[in-house]
Design an enzyme around this catalytic site. Structure first.
Site, PDB file in Angstrom:
ATOM      1  N   CYS A  54      39.879 -39.237  17.495  1.00  0.00           N
ATOM      2  CA  CYS A  54      39.006 -38.058  17.481  1.00  0.00           C
ATOM      3  C   CYS A  54      39.816 -36.766  17.483  1.00  0.00           C
ATOM      4  O   CYS A  54      39.465 -35.793  16.810  1.00  0.00           O
ATOM      5  CB  CYS A  54      38.033 -38.093  18.656  1.00  0.00           C
ATOM      6  SG  CYS A  54      38.796 -38.084  20.300  1.00  0.00           S
ATOM      7  N   HIS A 117      36.612 -36.906  24.753  1.00  0.00           N
ATOM      8  CA  HIS A 117      36.207 -37.097  23.361  1.00  0.00           C
ATOM      9  C   HIS A 117      35.988 -35.705  22.800  1.00  0.00           C
ATOM     10  O   HIS A 117      35.761 -34.736  23.549  1.00  0.00           O
ATOM     11  CB  HIS A 117      34.927 -37.924  23.267  1.00  0.00           C
ATOM     12  CG  HIS A 117      34.483 -38.181  21.857  1.00  0.00           C
ATOM     13  ND1 HIS A 117      35.252 -38.862  20.946  1.00  0.00           N
ATOM     14  CD2 HIS A 117      33.347 -37.806  21.188  1.00  0.00           C
ATOM     15  CE1 HIS A 117      34.627 -38.918  19.785  1.00  0.00           C
ATOM     16  NE2 HIS A 117      33.473 -38.283  19.903  1.00  0.00           N
ATOM     17  N   GLU A 134      32.669 -35.994  13.799  1.00  0.00           N
ATOM     18  CA  GLU A 134      33.684 -36.571  14.689  1.00  0.00           C
ATOM     19  C   GLU A 134      34.357 -37.776  14.051  1.00  0.00           C
ATOM     20  O   GLU A 134      33.880 -38.333  13.064  1.00  0.00           O
ATOM     21  CB  GLU A 134      33.030 -37.011  15.998  1.00  0.00           C
ATOM     22  CG  GLU A 134      32.029 -38.132  15.776  1.00  0.00           C
ATOM     23  CD  GLU A 134      31.128 -38.409  16.955  1.00  0.00           C
ATOM     24  OE1 GLU A 134      31.412 -37.937  18.059  1.00  0.00           O
ATOM     25  OE2 GLU A 134      30.122 -39.117  16.747  1.00  0.00           O
TER      26      GLU A 134
END
Length: 495
Positions: A54, A117, A134
């Site tokens: 990510c 994240h 993402e």
């Protein structure tokens, strides 16, 4: 130089299409780390490690925004600890915050606490949801940037980016101050999400013959499974996917069971298979919830199953209410069996038919109560006696973890692992990524193991090879340490 909003929008669209002008864009299917999936064209791998994580997307994005002057460091959670330069501002995610397109969304709490994240806001949405762009949501680090509707779970900060003056930006609007966490629901109220997976399963051509009630052998709620699996793709679904995932107050319908099969019983898709004949529902959090919470999750499953039986014109009985272990050798539904029969299939092996019938009869009674009365209550077996769910219960379901001098957490576990569709590099002697390579575990290969370890951000299984070597094979990623560790998506199937 700051970019215009039009330039930002164009960049995000190019990321999503896999056509962005970047030296870090993967041009063709590429793999250098068998711990992850093969990267598809369009994926962003900015550092050459661990495939398309990510953070790789954000590293590339910030380099572009700053004309290659700022290169980010650290994991996703570290992005709020650094400055990207003039014009970038860090905002806490408050109830009144509506993000703007192009902002960076940073997740650092809940299941994201260990590494975080991160992604890019594609559409600011509203108080309940927004669209994020993402990478590595599926845990395989193999897909190009993908859009997903997010519900703000674990999202703690936004990083505002500089936008060249004179451009039009979506205005932040006021929103109600209600908490993003859903308010507690009445016991009899179920929210059912029909956010189906992005893959079309084979059609059955008729209604299911009944419901197989599973225990998920995981830690996620129904909504968390929805967030992680809805857009996971075929490679993940091939490792197993049920029609429904239920936890207290919430059921995710992953697949429409009325005329589509799912891959939940592990016995193929022939006309006589469990996958073809029956719908499947997972009672969630069987490896993490307290007994009290797990019983609430079960009640949601019983209530939902009752509604489906009415819809399908079925009567709950031993032919229509089934267990996973009736189709293949497995301990599922392990937690329910311990609670309602006193028998532990994980440590005691396969139960007798009488014990399986005892659990099925309990399920049947609960479903009937919801069909006839609209409500029901749990009972558990403790010391051979049936008691109400209010009876304290503290049975450990994850086993006793120990930590050795090298920082490895380990415990004995005897089971079978069937690898998925990618080979996995094994290690000799210890569960470390720098240990001697033992070879590749081929796709589809089966190994019988006797130990589970947590080390180097992975869960490993240990077994003895035919030549006497002690071999360790990583089978999924892992965040944190026992008993609060969070396993990633399994790279195969456990039996």
């Amino acid at each position: 130089m700051a970019k215009t909003q039009a330039e930002i929008n164009k960049r995000l669209d190019a990321y999503a299409k896999g056509t962005v002008d970047s030296p870090y864009r993967i041009k063709k299917a590429t793999s250098y780390d068998p711990s992850f999936g093969v990267m598809e064209a369009g994926a962003i791998d900015a550092d050459g490690y661990y495939h398309a994580q990510c953070q790789d997307l954000i590293t590339d994005y910030v380099l572009w925004l700053t004309d290659n002057k700022v290169r980010t460091w650290g994991n996703a959670k570290d992005q709020i600890k650094q400055s990207y330069g003039t014009g970038f501002k860090i905002h806490e995610n408050k109830p009144s915050t509506v993000p703007k397109k192009g902002w960076i969304a940073v997740f650092t709490s809940g299941s994201y606490q260990q590494w975080g994240h991160i992604g890019i806001v594609y559409d600011g949405g509203n108080t309940s949801t927004f669209t994020i762009l993402e990478q590595n949501w599926n845990g395989y680090a193999n897909k190009k940037p993908t859009k997903r509707v997010d519900n703000y779970y674990g999202l703690t900060h936004f990083i505002e980016i500089p936008v060249k003056a004179g451009t039009t930006v979506k205005k932040e609007t006021a929103k109600k101050s209600a908490s993003k966490t859903p308010a507690p629901k009445k016991k009899a109220t179920l929210k059912v999400s029909k956010n189906h997976i992005n893959y079309t399963m084979d059609k059955r051509g008729k209604k299911p013959e009944g419901m197989v009630i599973h225990n998920d052998a995981g830690r996620s709620s129904g909504q968390q499974y929805e967030n992680s699996l809805a857009n996971a793709g075929y490679a993940r679904y091939a490792n197993g996917i049920a029609h429904y995932y239920g936890s207290e107050g919430y059921v995710w319908e992953a697949i429409d069971a009325k005329n589509q099969i799912a891959w939940h019983t592990g016995d193929g898709t022939g006309a006589n298979s469990g996958n073809f004949r029956f719908a499947g529902i997972e009672v969630c959090q069987s490896m993490s919830a307290s007994d009290a919470q797990f019983l609430k999750n079960e009640q949601a499953v019983f209530q939902f199953t009752a509604e489906k039986f009415k819809e399908w014109g079925l009567t709950p009985n031993r032919k229509t209410v089934r267990l996973h272990m009736e189709f293949v050798p497995t301990a599922c539904p392990h937690r329910s069996m311990v609670l309602h029969t006193g028998f532990n299939p994980v440590t005691q092996g396969r139960p007798s038919q009488a014990i399986m019938n005892k659990l099925k009869d309990y399920f049947i009674k609960q479903i009937k109560n919801y069909m006839d009365k609209g409500t029901s209550s749990s009972t558990v077996v403790k010391d051979g006696k049936t008691s109400s769910a209010s009876t304290p219960a503290t049975r450990p379901v994850t086993g006793s973890w120990k930590k050795n001098q090298y920082g490895t957490w380990y415990k004995p576990e005897n089971a079978t692992f069937v690898n998925g569709n990618q080979p996995i590099v094994t290690r000799i002697g210890s569960p470390f990524l720098n240990a001697p390579v033992g070879g590749n575990l081929p796709a589809g290969a089966t190994i019988v193991y006797d130990e589970v370890c947590i080390q180097a951000g992975h869960i490993w299984i240990g077994y003895n090879a035919y030549n006497g070597d002690r071999v360790y094979c990583p089978v999924r990623t892992c965040q944190g340490v026992p008993p609060n560790h969070i396993p990633g998506v399994a790279w195969g199937v456990f039996k």
